[in-house]
Write a protein that holds these residues in place. Structure first.
Motif, PDB file in Angstrom:
ATOM      1  N   GLY A   1       0.818  -1.212   0.000  1.00 29.36           N
ATOM      2  CA  GLY A   1       0.000   0.000   0.000  1.00 29.36           C
ATOM      3  C   GLY A   1       0.848   1.256   0.000  1.00 29.36           C
ATOM      4  N   ASN A   2       1.938   1.248   0.785  1.00 23.84           N
ATOM      5  CA  ASN A   2       2.836   2.403   0.818  1.00 23.84           C
ATOM      6  C   ASN A   2       3.533   2.599  -0.523  1.00 23.84           C
ATOM      7  OD1 ASN A   2       2.201   3.023   3.450  1.00 23.84           O
ATOM      8  ND2 ASN A   2       3.925   1.903   4.321  1.00 23.84           N
ATOM      9  N   ASN A   3       3.988   1.503  -1.135  1.00 20.92           N
ATOM     10  CA  ASN A   3       4.639   1.602  -2.438  1.00 20.92           C
ATOM     11  C   ASN A   3       3.671   2.117  -3.497  1.00 20.92           C
ATOM     12  OD1 ASN A   3       7.098   0.719  -1.492  1.00 20.92           O
ATOM     13  ND2 ASN A   3       6.712  -1.425  -2.004  1.00 20.92           N
ATOM     14  N   LYS A   4       2.433   1.670  -3.416  1.00 17.69           N
ATOM     15  CA  LYS A   4       1.414   2.121  -4.369  1.00 17.69           C
ATOM     16  C   LYS A   4       1.172   3.620  -4.233  1.00 17.69           C
ATOM     17  CE  LYS A   4      -2.818   0.181  -6.174  1.00 17.69           C
ATOM     18  NZ  LYS A   4      -3.950  -0.689  -5.907  1.00 17.69           N
ATOM     19  N   ARG A   5       1.111   4.103  -2.995  1.00 18.98           N
ATOM     20  CA  ARG A   5       0.904   5.543  -2.764  1.00 18.98           C
ATOM     21  C   ARG A   5       2.080   6.360  -3.283  1.00 18.98           C
ATOM     22  NH1 ARG A   5      -0.846   4.319   3.029  1.00 18.98           N
ATOM     23  NH2 ARG A   5      -3.007   3.753   2.751  1.00 18.98           N
ATOM     24  N   LYS A   6       3.309   5.851  -3.075  1.00 21.61           N
ATOM     25  CA  LYS A   6       4.489   6.564  -3.556  1.00 21.61           C
ATOM     26  C   LYS A   6       4.479   6.639  -5.073  1.00 21.61           C
ATOM     27  CE  LYS A   6       7.566   5.585   0.302  1.00 21.61           C
ATOM     28  NZ  LYS A   6       8.775   4.876   0.724  1.00 21.61           N
ATOM     29  N   ASN A   7       4.108   5.548  -5.734  1.00 26.80           N
ATOM     30  CA  ASN A   7       4.049   5.550  -7.190  1.00 26.80           C
ATOM     31  C   ASN A   7       2.981   6.498  -7.701  1.00 26.80           C
ATOM     32  OD1 ASN A   7       6.129   3.718  -7.432  1.00 26.80           O
ATOM     33  ND2 ASN A   7       4.775   1.931  -7.528  1.00 26.80           N
ATOM     34  N   GLN A   8       1.842   6.568  -7.024  1.00 24.70           N
ATOM     35  CA  GLN A   8       0.797   7.504  -7.426  1.00 24.70           C
ATOM     36  C   GLN A   8       1.265   8.934  -7.238  1.00 24.70           C
ATOM     37  OE1 GLN A   8      -2.555   6.420  -5.034  1.00 24.70           O
ATOM     38  NE2 GLN A   8      -3.243   4.812  -6.450  1.00 24.70           N
ATOM     39  N   LYS A   9       1.990   9.195  -6.161  1.00 20.77           N
ATOM     40  CA  LYS A   9       2.494  10.540  -5.896  1.00 20.77           C
ATOM     41  C   LYS A   9       3.481  10.950  -6.979  1.00 20.77           C
ATOM     42  CE  LYS A   9       3.171  12.680  -1.545  1.00 20.77           C
ATOM     43  NZ  LYS A   9       3.779  12.660  -0.235  1.00 20.77           N
ATOM     44  N   LYS A  10       4.341  10.018  -7.387  1.00 15.47           N
ATOM     45  CA  LYS A  10       5.309  10.325  -8.429  1.00 15.47           C
ATOM     46  C   LYS A  10       4.622  10.562  -9.765  1.00 15.47           C
ATOM     47  CE  LYS A  10       9.214   7.824  -6.482  1.00 15.47           C
ATOM     48  NZ  LYS A  10      10.126   6.689  -6.638  1.00 15.47           N
ATOM     49  N   GLY A  11       3.567   9.851 -10.041  1.00 13.71           N
ATOM     50  CA  GLY A  11       2.869   9.984 -11.304  1.00 13.71           C
ATOM     51  C   GLY A  11       2.135  11.301 -11.440  1.00 13.71           C
ATOM     52  N   LYS A  12       1.742  11.901 -10.348  1.00 12.54           N
ATOM     53  CA  LYS A  12       0.960  13.137 -10.401  1.00 12.54           C
ATOM     54  C   LYS A  12       1.823  14.356 -10.697  1.00 12.54           C
ATOM     55  CE  LYS A  12      -2.850  11.834  -7.420  1.00 12.54           C
ATOM     56  NZ  LYS A  12      -3.573  12.130  -6.204  1.00 12.54           N
ATOM     57  N   SER A  13       3.041  14.396 -10.178  1.00 12.03           N
ATOM     58  CA  SER A  13       3.864  15.587 -10.367  1.00 12.03           C
ATOM     59  C   SER A  13       4.665  15.486 -11.665  1.00 12.03           C
ATOM     60  CB  SER A  13       4.819  15.766  -9.177  1.00 12.03           C
ATOM     61  OG  SER A  13       5.735  14.692  -9.131  1.00 12.03           O
ATOM     62  N   PRO A  14       4.810  16.603 -12.376  1.00 13.33           N
ATOM     63  CA  PRO A  14       5.607  16.580 -13.608  1.00 13.33           C
ATOM     64  C   PRO A  14       7.084  16.397 -13.283  1.00 13.33           C
ATOM     65  CG  PRO A  14       4.873  18.797 -13.123  1.00 13.33           C
ATOM     66  CD  PRO A  14       4.230  17.890 -12.115  1.00 13.33           C
ATOM     67  N   SER A  15       7.848  15.978 -14.272  1.00 13.71           N
ATOM     68  CA  SER A  15       9.272  15.751 -14.038  1.00 13.71           C
ATOM     69  C   SER A  15       9.981  17.073 -13.730  1.00 13.71           C
ATOM     70  CB  SER A  15       9.904  15.105 -15.262  1.00 13.71           C
ATOM     71  OG  SER A  15       9.993  16.037 -16.320  1.00 13.71           O
ATOM     72  N   LYS A  16      11.136  16.941 -13.101  1.00 13.75           N
ATOM     73  CA  LYS A  16      11.912  18.138 -12.730  1.00 13.75           C
ATOM     74  C   LYS A  16      12.330  18.921 -13.964  1.00 13.75           C
ATOM     75  CE  LYS A  16      13.837  15.791  -8.816  1.00 13.75           C
ATOM     76  NZ  LYS A  16      15.043  15.237  -8.242  1.00 13.75           N
ATOM     77  N   TYR A  17      12.691  18.213 -15.027  1.00 11.59           N
ATOM     78  CA  TYR A  17      13.143  18.885 -16.243  1.00 11.59           C
ATOM     79  C   TYR A  17      12.023  19.722 -16.849  1.00 11.59           C
ATOM     80  CZ  TYR A  17      16.877  15.523 -15.668  1.00 11.59           C
ATOM     81  OH  TYR A  17      17.894  14.797 -15.156  1.00 11.59           O
ATOM     82  N   LEU A  18      10.830  19.180 -16.832  1.00 14.02           N
ATOM     83  CA  LEU A  18       9.688  19.923 -17.357  1.00 14.02           C
ATOM     84  C   LEU A  18       9.397  21.148 -16.500  1.00 14.02           C
ATOM     85  CD1 LEU A  18       7.407  20.026 -19.450  1.00 14.02           C
ATOM     86  CD2 LEU A  18       6.041  18.659 -17.876  1.00 14.02           C
ATOM     87  N   ARG A  19       9.510  20.984 -15.183  1.00 13.44           N
ATOM     88  CA  ARG A  19       9.272  22.119 -14.279  1.00 13.44           C
ATOM     89  C   ARG A  19      10.271  23.241 -14.524  1.00 13.44           C
ATOM     90  NH1 ARG A  19       8.235  19.904  -8.234  1.00 13.44           N
ATOM     91  NH2 ARG A  19       6.124  20.689  -8.164  1.00 13.44           N
TER      92      ARG A  19
END
Length: 83
Positions: free
Chosen positions: A6-24
């Protein structure tokens, strides 16, 4: 075991929501350019409205500082998110 998944799933969802650093940071460059350009336009307008010569350079310089502040604040925010 289930909580780990469950924790790994939440971390993956969190990563998927934010744009990459390069794009930012690429968008930050465009934002910085737009801020400076709009400051220059405002300075030109103030020069013509009040018939003075110092507004363009003053407002453009202030917009450069404001753009740098915005970019630095974004870099600090991204670095805190990585921790």
């Amino acid at each position: 075991m289930a909580t780990q998944q469950g924790n790994n799933k939440r971390k993956n969802q969190k990563k998927g929501k934010s744009p990459s650093k390069y794009l930012r940071f690429t968008s930050a460059a465009f934002q910085m350019g737009a801020t400076i350009w709009l400051g220059n336009l405002l300075g030109n307008w103030l020069d013509s409205k009040f018939d003075k010569d110092f507004w363009e350079s003053t407002v453009t310089l202030l917009s450069v500082f404001m753009a740098m502040y915005i970019v630095i604040a974004q870099v600090i925010k991204v670095s805190k998110e990585d921790d």
